[in-house]
Design a protein around this motif. Structure first.
Motif, PDB file in Angstrom:
ATOM      1  N   ALA A 134       0.831  -1.208   0.000  1.00 17.93           N
ATOM      2  CA  ALA A 134       0.000   0.000   0.000  1.00 17.93           C
ATOM      3  C   ALA A 134       0.862   1.253   0.000  1.00 17.93           C
ATOM      4  CB  ALA A 134      -0.920  -0.003   1.216  1.00 17.93           C
ATOM      5  N   LEU A 135       1.993   1.205   0.685  1.00 14.83           N
ATOM      6  CA  LEU A 135       2.890   2.357   0.754  1.00 14.83           C
ATOM      7  C   LEU A 135       3.757   2.478  -0.496  1.00 14.83           C
ATOM      8  CD1 LEU A 135       4.058   2.094   4.472  1.00 14.83           C
ATOM      9  CD2 LEU A 135       2.757   3.973   3.484  1.00 14.83           C
ATOM     10  N   VAL A 136       4.264   1.356  -0.961  1.00 19.12           N
ATOM     11  CA  VAL A 136       5.126   1.328  -2.141  1.00 19.12           C
ATOM     12  C   VAL A 136       4.452   0.411  -3.155  1.00 19.12           C
ATOM     13  CG1 VAL A 136       7.445   0.897  -3.011  1.00 19.12           C
ATOM     14  CG2 VAL A 136       7.120   1.567  -0.617  1.00 19.12           C
ATOM     15  N   PRO A 137       3.672   0.960  -4.058  1.00 14.54           N
ATOM     16  CA  PRO A 137       2.807   0.137  -4.917  1.00 14.54           C
ATOM     17  C   PRO A 137       3.553  -0.634  -5.997  1.00 14.54           C
ATOM     18  CG  PRO A 137       2.598   2.444  -5.493  1.00 14.54           C
ATOM     19  CD  PRO A 137       3.483   2.401  -4.276  1.00 14.54           C
ATOM     20  N   GLY A 169      -2.022   1.145   5.505  1.00 14.44           N
ATOM     21  CA  GLY A 169      -1.075   1.595   4.487  1.00 14.44           C
ATOM     22  C   GLY A 169      -1.607   2.784   3.697  1.00 14.44           C
ATOM     23  N   ASP A 170      -2.886   2.731   3.328  1.00 16.04           N
ATOM     24  CA  ASP A 170      -3.493   3.849   2.591  1.00 16.04           C
ATOM     25  C   ASP A 170      -3.530   5.121   3.426  1.00 16.04           C
ATOM     26  OD1 ASP A 170      -3.891   2.245   0.432  1.00 16.04           O
ATOM     27  OD2 ASP A 170      -6.076   2.151   0.591  1.00 16.04           O
ATOM     28  N   VAL A 171      -3.912   4.968   4.692  1.00  9.93           N
ATOM     29  CA  VAL A 171      -4.004   6.137   5.573  1.00  9.93           C
ATOM     30  C   VAL A 171      -2.620   6.754   5.781  1.00  9.93           C
ATOM     31  CG1 VAL A 171      -4.534   6.897   7.920  1.00  9.93           C
ATOM     32  CG2 VAL A 171      -6.110   5.376   6.719  1.00  9.93           C
ATOM     33  N   ALA A 172      -1.618   5.903   5.979  1.00  6.78           N
ATOM     34  CA  ALA A 172      -0.254   6.407   6.167  1.00  6.78           C
ATOM     35  C   ALA A 172       0.233   7.132   4.913  1.00  6.78           C
ATOM     36  CB  ALA A 172       0.685   5.251   6.511  1.00  6.78           C
ATOM     37  N   TRP A 203      -1.549  10.466   4.611  1.00 11.68           N
ATOM     38  CA  TRP A 203      -0.991  11.413   5.590  1.00 11.68           C
ATOM     39  C   TRP A 203       0.349  11.956   5.111  1.00 11.68           C
ATOM     40  CZ3 TRP A 203       3.403  11.083   8.856  1.00 11.68           C
ATOM     41  CH2 TRP A 203       3.464  12.089   9.839  1.00 11.68           C
ATOM     42  N   LEU A 204       1.197  11.077   4.572  1.00 15.17           N
ATOM     43  CA  LEU A 204       2.490  11.511   4.049  1.00 15.17           C
ATOM     44  C   LEU A 204       2.300  12.422   2.832  1.00 15.17           C
ATOM     45  CD1 LEU A 204       4.384   8.113   4.350  1.00 15.17           C
ATOM     46  CD2 LEU A 204       4.903  10.195   5.638  1.00 15.17           C
ATOM     47  N   GLY A 254       7.667  19.738  -1.381  1.00 16.66           N
ATOM     48  CA  GLY A 254       6.969  18.485  -1.576  1.00 16.66           C
ATOM     49  C   GLY A 254       7.604  17.363  -0.766  1.00 16.66           C
ATOM     50  N   SER A 255       7.484  16.161  -1.230  1.00 17.44           N
ATOM     51  CA  SER A 255       8.096  15.011  -0.556  1.00 17.44           C
ATOM     52  C   SER A 255       8.215  13.886  -1.565  1.00 17.44           C
ATOM     53  CB  SER A 255       7.253  14.560   0.634  1.00 17.44           C
ATOM     54  OG  SER A 255       6.048  13.969   0.199  1.00 17.44           O
ATOM     55  N   ARG A 256       9.071  12.922  -1.246  1.00 16.47           N
ATOM     56  CA  ARG A 256       9.250  11.796  -2.161  1.00 16.47           C
ATOM     57  C   ARG A 256       7.994  10.942  -2.222  1.00 16.47           C
ATOM     58  NH1 ARG A 256      11.037   6.926   0.210  1.00 16.47           N
ATOM     59  NH2 ARG A 256      11.285   6.990   2.472  1.00 16.47           N
ATOM     60  N   TRP A 257       7.214  10.928  -1.136  1.00 14.18           N
ATOM     61  CA  TRP A 257       5.970  10.158  -1.129  1.00 14.18           C
ATOM     62  C   TRP A 257       4.951  10.794  -2.078  1.00 14.18           C
ATOM     63  CZ3 TRP A 257       6.185   5.555   0.991  1.00 14.18           C
ATOM     64  CH2 TRP A 257       7.121   5.319   2.005  1.00 14.18           C
ATOM     65  N   LEU A 258       4.863  12.120  -2.044  1.00 16.80           N
ATOM     66  CA  LEU A 258       3.950  12.818  -2.941  1.00 16.80           C
ATOM     67  C   LEU A 258       4.385  12.631  -4.387  1.00 16.80           C
ATOM     68  CD1 LEU A 258       1.517  14.658  -3.314  1.00 16.80           C
ATOM     69  CD2 LEU A 258       3.049  16.618  -2.987  1.00 16.80           C
ATOM     70  N   GLU A 259       5.669  12.690  -4.643  1.00 19.27           N
ATOM     71  CA  GLU A 259       6.176  12.491  -5.992  1.00 19.27           C
ATOM     72  C   GLU A 259       5.902  11.073  -6.473  1.00 19.27           C
ATOM     73  OE1 GLU A 259       7.297  14.764  -8.091  1.00 19.27           O
ATOM     74  OE2 GLU A 259       6.760  16.180  -6.513  1.00 19.27           O
ATOM     75  N   ALA A 260       5.989  10.102  -5.557  1.00 20.90           N
ATOM     76  CA  ALA A 260       5.699   8.717  -5.929  1.00 20.90           C
ATOM     77  C   ALA A 260       4.239   8.556  -6.335  1.00 20.90           C
ATOM     78  CB  ALA A 260       6.030   7.787  -4.768  1.00 20.90           C
ATOM     79  N   ILE A 261       3.344   9.257  -5.629  1.00 22.44           N
ATOM     80  CA  ILE A 261       1.922   9.205  -5.992  1.00 22.44           C
ATOM     81  C   ILE A 261       1.702   9.861  -7.347  1.00 22.44           C
ATOM     82  CG2 ILE A 261      -0.403   9.923  -5.333  1.00 22.44           C
ATOM     83  CD1 ILE A 261       0.518   9.875  -2.423  1.00 22.44           C
ATOM     84  N   ARG A 262       2.324  11.030  -7.547  1.00 24.24           N
ATOM     85  CA  ARG A 262       2.171  11.751  -8.819  1.00 24.24           C
ATOM     86  C   ARG A 262       2.709  10.921  -9.988  1.00 24.24           C
ATOM     87  NH1 ARG A 262       0.876  17.129  -8.610  1.00 24.24           N
ATOM     88  NH2 ARG A 262       1.032  18.177  -6.592  1.00 24.24           N
ATOM     89  N   ALA A 263       3.817  10.222  -9.759  1.00 22.87           N
ATOM     90  CA  ALA A 263       4.433   9.444 -10.834  1.00 22.87           C
ATOM     91  C   ALA A 263       3.535   8.314 -11.313  1.00 22.87           C
ATOM     92  CB  ALA A 263       5.772   8.878 -10.359  1.00 22.87           C
ATOM     93  N   ARG A 264       2.673   7.818 -10.422  1.00 19.43           N
ATOM     94  CA  ARG A 264       1.781   6.710 -10.777  1.00 19.43           C
ATOM     95  C   ARG A 264       0.356   7.183 -11.033  1.00 19.43           C
ATOM     96  NH1 ARG A 264       3.682   1.584 -10.101  1.00 19.43           N
ATOM     97  NH2 ARG A 264       5.807   1.418  -9.296  1.00 19.43           N
TER      98      ARG A 264
END
Length: 210
Positions: free
Chosen positions: A35-38, A76-79, A82-83, A93-103
């Protein structure tokens, strides 16, 4: 006498109990990471666990798979959300936000934003069931500045529906074959086909249109 009776007095650990003690925490951890790292195929994991539970004689095995998978997916989704919110508030920004944007491709994001505006929380449930649909909708929620509490309310039934769906796929695979490994293989193949089918269909439509 003592040497002969000694081993008999030592309680043997049942292989099934050992598998459960290892299997459920492993399932929880892998689904949480997925969930955190898809990149982890969490749907295939749940279906495979459901196949094994289907062939077990232990009571409540299916219920334990459901609780473990849905709880791990929910946390995992909630975490991740939140990130992502922290990344939205940060200048860099953050690497987590960039990971979401990339996918979350632009076309999928735009579609998710339209559906979110029209249907609200119900879109979260559908996004969990659609292959590659979770992250575009999550990013749409972030851009719409949904508070964490609102996301949690929508994500809980989404994770429950997701766990039930992939468990049913596993039960189907387990019921078709006598050996657990055959059912696991069938469930994995089926979940992979389900996950890649939309992207293959989009490419075929794009090629036809071109």
């Amino acid at each position: 006498m003592s040497s002969a009776a000694g081993p008999a007095l030592v309680p043997a650990v049942a292989p099934e109990s050992t598998q459960q003690a290892i299997g459920y925490p492993s399932l929880f951890l892998l689904v949480l990471i997925g969930a955190l790292v898809p990149v982890v195929p969490t749907g295939a994991l749940v279906s495979s666990a459901a196949v094994v539970a289907f062939h077990r004689t232990a009571p409540f095995s299916m219920a334990l798979v459901f609780v473990t998978a849905s709880l791990a997916a929910f946390l995992g989704d909630v975490a991740l959300y939140w990130l992502g919110r922290r990344g939205m508030k940060s200048r860099n920004g953050s690497r987590w936000l960039e990971a979401i944007r990339a996918r979350a491709p632009e076309d999928r994001l735009a579609q998710a934003q339209r559906k979110l505006a029209d249907h609200g929380v119900a879109v979260l449930v559908l996004s969990r069931l659609m292959p590659a649909g979770r992250l575009p909708v999550m990013l749409a929620c972030l851009l719409a500045k949904w508070p964490l509490r609102r996301f949690v309310r929508g994500n809980l039934p989404a994770c429950l529906a997701w766990a039930v769906t992939y468990q049913l796929i596993g039960v189907l695979g387990g019921s078709l074959f006598k050996e657990p490994w055959e059912g696991v293989l069938a469930a994995v193949v089926l979940t992979v086909l389900i996950s890649v089918a939309p992207s293959v269909w989009r490419r075929m439509r794009g090629t036809t249109a071109g």
